[in-house]
Motif scaffolding. Structure first.
Motif, short mmCIF file in Angstrom:
data_model
loop_
_atom_site.label_atom_id
_atom_site.label_comp_id
_atom_site.label_asym_id
_atom_site.label_seq_id
_atom_site.Cartn_x
_atom_site.Cartn_y
_atom_site.Cartn_z
N PRO A 121 0.82 -1.21 0.00
CA PRO A 121 0.00 0.00 0.00
C PRO A 121 0.86 1.26 0.00
CG PRO A 121 -0.86 -1.60 1.57
CD PRO A 121 0.47 -2.13 1.09
N MET A 122 0.44 2.26 -0.79
CA MET A 122 1.18 3.52 -0.88
C MET A 122 0.40 4.58 -0.12
SD MET A 122 2.55 5.56 -4.27
CE MET A 122 3.87 4.35 -4.56
N THR A 123 0.99 5.10 0.93
CA THR A 123 0.33 6.10 1.77
C THR A 123 1.02 7.45 1.76
OG1 THR A 123 1.59 5.35 3.70
CG2 THR A 123 -0.57 4.33 3.32
N GLU A 124 2.29 7.50 1.33
CA GLU A 124 3.04 8.75 1.35
C GLU A 124 3.20 9.28 -0.06
OE1 GLU A 124 3.96 10.42 3.99
OE2 GLU A 124 3.10 8.89 5.31
N ALA A 125 2.61 10.44 -0.33
CA ALA A 125 2.75 11.09 -1.64
C ALA A 125 4.08 11.81 -1.71
CB ALA A 125 1.60 12.07 -1.85
N ILE A 126 4.59 12.00 -2.92
CA ILE A 126 5.84 12.76 -3.06
C ILE A 126 5.59 14.25 -2.97
CG2 ILE A 126 7.12 11.01 -4.33
CD1 ILE A 126 6.34 12.32 -6.91
N VAL A 127 4.35 14.69 -3.26
CA VAL A 127 3.98 16.10 -3.11
C VAL A 127 2.53 16.16 -2.65
CG1 VAL A 127 3.68 18.33 -4.26
CG2 VAL A 127 5.55 16.84 -4.95
N THR A 128 2.24 17.01 -1.68
CA THR A 128 0.88 17.31 -1.26
C THR A 128 0.61 18.79 -1.47
OG1 THR A 128 0.84 15.53 0.39
CG2 THR A 128 -0.74 17.30 0.67
N LEU A 129 -0.47 19.10 -2.19
CA LEU A 129 -0.80 20.48 -2.54
C LEU A 129 -2.03 20.90 -1.74
CD1 LEU A 129 -0.44 20.10 -6.42
CD2 LEU A 129 1.31 20.82 -4.78
N GLU A 130 -1.87 21.94 -0.92
CA GLU A 130 -2.95 22.43 -0.06
C GLU A 130 -3.21 23.89 -0.37
OE1 GLU A 130 -1.60 21.69 3.87
OE2 GLU A 130 -1.98 19.53 3.79
N GLY A 131 -4.41 24.18 -0.87
CA GLY A 131 -4.76 25.56 -1.20
C GLY A 131 -6.25 25.77 -1.35
N HIS A 132 -7.02 24.67 -1.37
CA HIS A 132 -8.47 24.76 -1.50
C HIS A 132 -9.12 24.65 -0.12
CE1 HIS A 132 -8.76 24.58 -5.92
NE2 HIS A 132 -7.71 23.78 -5.86
N TRP A 161 -0.42 24.92 -10.14
CA TRP A 161 0.73 24.58 -9.30
C TRP A 161 1.94 24.20 -10.14
CZ3 TRP A 161 -0.62 24.64 -4.05
CH2 TRP A 161 -1.99 24.59 -3.76
N ASN A 162 3.11 24.52 -9.61
CA ASN A 162 4.34 23.92 -10.08
C ASN A 162 4.59 22.71 -9.19
OD1 ASN A 162 6.93 23.13 -10.75
ND2 ASN A 162 7.83 25.18 -10.62
N VAL A 163 4.25 21.54 -9.70
CA VAL A 163 4.31 20.33 -8.88
C VAL A 163 5.75 20.02 -8.46
CG1 VAL A 163 3.89 17.84 -8.92
CG2 VAL A 163 2.21 19.40 -9.90
N GLY A 164 6.71 20.39 -9.27
CA GLY A 164 8.10 20.09 -8.94
C GLY A 164 8.57 20.76 -7.67
N THR A 165 8.00 21.91 -7.34
CA THR A 165 8.40 22.64 -6.13
C THR A 165 7.28 22.74 -5.11
OG1 THR A 165 7.73 24.77 -7.09
CG2 THR A 165 9.99 24.04 -7.49
N GLY A 166 6.04 22.36 -5.51
CA GLY A 166 4.90 22.52 -4.62
C GLY A 166 4.40 23.94 -4.55
N GLU A 167 4.86 24.80 -5.45
CA GLU A 167 4.52 26.23 -5.42
C GLU A 167 3.18 26.49 -6.07
OE1 GLU A 167 6.16 30.41 -7.44
OE2 GLU A 167 7.13 28.48 -7.84
N LEU A 168 2.35 27.33 -5.45
CA LEU A 168 1.11 27.81 -6.05
C LEU A 168 1.45 28.96 -6.99
CD1 LEU A 168 -1.98 27.81 -6.25
CD2 LEU A 168 -2.03 29.35 -4.27
#
Length: 498
Positions: A121-132, A161-168
């Motif tokens: 099972p995969m539970t840890e994402a490489i990037v999490t985007l929080e803004g909504h 988003w720039n997924v590579g940096t997690g930047e909005l």
């Protein structure tokens, strides 16, 4: 329409037929999600099938290799890192191992799936985007810029988003007074079409280009998709609750170029657009397919595929994943209550040779722009790859490093995740190269602690490309000789010598 009655329109896609795969090639015992959200619930690329499934205490989706068939064991590992049901999933167009998921927990997560699929099972994402601030139900990767992802939520906010940096990168929060039903990038990613109670078209997400109130008179959800020539195709409902398909010219949204009424079913029509053939597929229990041309009535009905079993959702594989040897031009993965059923769209041809007219060069894995280039204001059409010989590349231990792209960077740790293996697109006519000139591949570099790393020397790349071209020429020569022999045998038969 009564005009030109009796005249048959010429099109190589007029006889496209759909055929469901045999039961042994389906995927069984898949607990497809029952979430009340109008999304495909499925995403497919040439490597993997992903399906949003029922999960207790959170949200999960299943990821299995594209070759998988048969029963799915209940202990099969899933991607299960969300705290609430998953509403949408989308594979990256530039990396077949990267997938994004949107959830009712107000977050978007990006995952890297290992080659061969999940072993735990995969539970840890490489990037999490929080803004909504409310649940997120729409994802749309940029078609040509690497690591650019658009999200839309029930807070009526669009984020890029720039997924590579997690930047909005951009946030558009005041242009949508109502729920956003769908989002679509145009061909080069320079504009976005959003579909709700009105029609909005944004460029760089801060300039409103045009608005159309009520593209369909009904109050049910609508969908919109950009076509290659810049027109927009929408699906929705009439005032009498009839399902409709409409074509719009963004230069003049006063009236639709074409409108077709379907039926009175209450299911939302999900449009799937193939830019290579300019065909549109409308999926529910019945898959209707149309060809869009510049000739009136512009949207031409071709045929339909009917099934008695209800549909929970559907995935549409990219053109890189179809079987060119069988003249397959499209493939759906239809979701039943407990099953995933592939459905192939095929053009009947007798020849065993590659049918170049059915397979123009298609969008490759290679991005045309890096994230920073697009953010700085650049636009570029997709880089193309030929499907001649199929998608499978000749084996080469160095092939995966021919084209390098920046590694996806974890927002939390700042470390790079290993990029997935990606076959190299061959040079195409889009690059404006002549046969006499050796193609010069663009070798991307990345900065690491101030040092520039080059994935491979350009002369080595050139030698490998030339070797591949030589091998392809040998195949063409052999086929030409075979054709010449068959023609001589045919002539002898016609002359009565045999």
């Amino acid at each position: 329409m009564s005009f030109r009655r009796g005249v048959v329109r010429q099109s190589k896609f007029r006889h496209v037929f759909a055929q469901a795969w045999k039961a042994e090639h389906c995927i069984d015992d898949v607990r497809v999600s029952r979430v009340t959200w109008d999304s495909p619930l499925c995403a497919v690329n040439p490597k993997f099938i992903a399906v949003i499934i029922e999960a207790g205490g959170g949200g999960a989706f299943l990821v299995v290799p594209i070759s998988k068939s048969g029963r799915i064991d209940q202990s099969c590992p899933t991607v299960c890192g969300h705290a609430a049901p998953v509403l949408d999933i989308q594979w990256s167009p530039h990396d077949d191992n990267i997938i994004a998921s949107a959830s009712e927990d107000c977050t978007v997560k990006v995952w890297q799936i290992p080659d061969g699929g999940l072993t735990s099972p995969m539970t840890e994402a490489i990037v999490t985007l929080e803004g909504h601030s409310k649940r997120v139900g729409i994802l749309a990767w940029h078609p040509t810029a690497f690591n650019i992802l658009l999200t839309a939520g029930c807070d009526n906010v669009i984020c890029v988003w720039n997924v590579g940096t997690g930047e909005l990168v951009y946030q558009l929060s005041d242009a949508h007074p109502d729920l956003i039903y769908s989002v679509s990038w145009n061909k080069d990613g320079s504009a976005v079409c959003t579909c709700l109670a009105c029609r909005c078209l944004q460029k760089r997400l801060y300039k409103l280009l045009t608005v159309k109130e009520k593209v369909h008179d009904g109050t049910r959800p609508m969908r919109a998709v950009f076509l290659s020539d810049g027109k927009i195709l929408t699906t929705g409902f009439s005032r009498m609750s009839e399902r409709q398909l409409a074509l719009w010219d963004t230069k003049d949204l006063s009236e639709p170029m074409a409108v077709q009424e379907m039926d009175t079913s209450n299911g939302v029509l999900l449009p799937f657009y193939d830019p290579d053939t300019n065909m549109v597929y409308l999926g529910d229990c019945t898959i209707r397919y149309f060809e869009v041309t510049d000739e009136s009535p512009y949207v031409h009905f071709l045929n339909l595929y009917s099934s008695k079993e209800p549909q929970r959702g559907a995935g549409f594989i990219s053109k890189r994943g179809v079987d060119v040897n069988k003249c397959e031009i499209a493939r759906f993965y239809k979701l039943h209550e407990r099953k995933v059923e592939p459905i192939s769209m095929t053009v009947p041809r007798k020849s065993d040779l590659f049918q170049g007219d059915l397979y123009p060069d298609t969008a490759s894995l290679e991005p045309a722009l890096l994230a920073d280039e697009w953010i700085a204001g650049q636009d570029a059409p997709p880089l193309l790859v030929s499907l001649s010989g199929g998608y499978t590349a000749p084996p080469s231990k160095h092939r995966d490093t021919l084209r390098s792209k920046p590694k996806l960077v974890s927002q939390d740790s700042g470390t790079g995740a290993a990029p997935a293996s990606t076959p190299t697109p061959t040079p195409t006519s889009a690059a404006k190269e002549t046969e006499e000139e050796a193609p010069q591949p663009r070798v991307a570099t990345r900065e690491t602690d101030g040092n520039t790393e080059r994935p491979k020397r350009e002369d080595d790349i050139l030698n490998e490309l030339l070797a591949e071209m030589k091998a392809l020429r040998a195949v063409v020569l052999a086929q030409s000789q075979r054709i010449e022999l068959l023609e001589r045998q045919l002539a002898r038969i016609e002359d009565g010598d045999v």
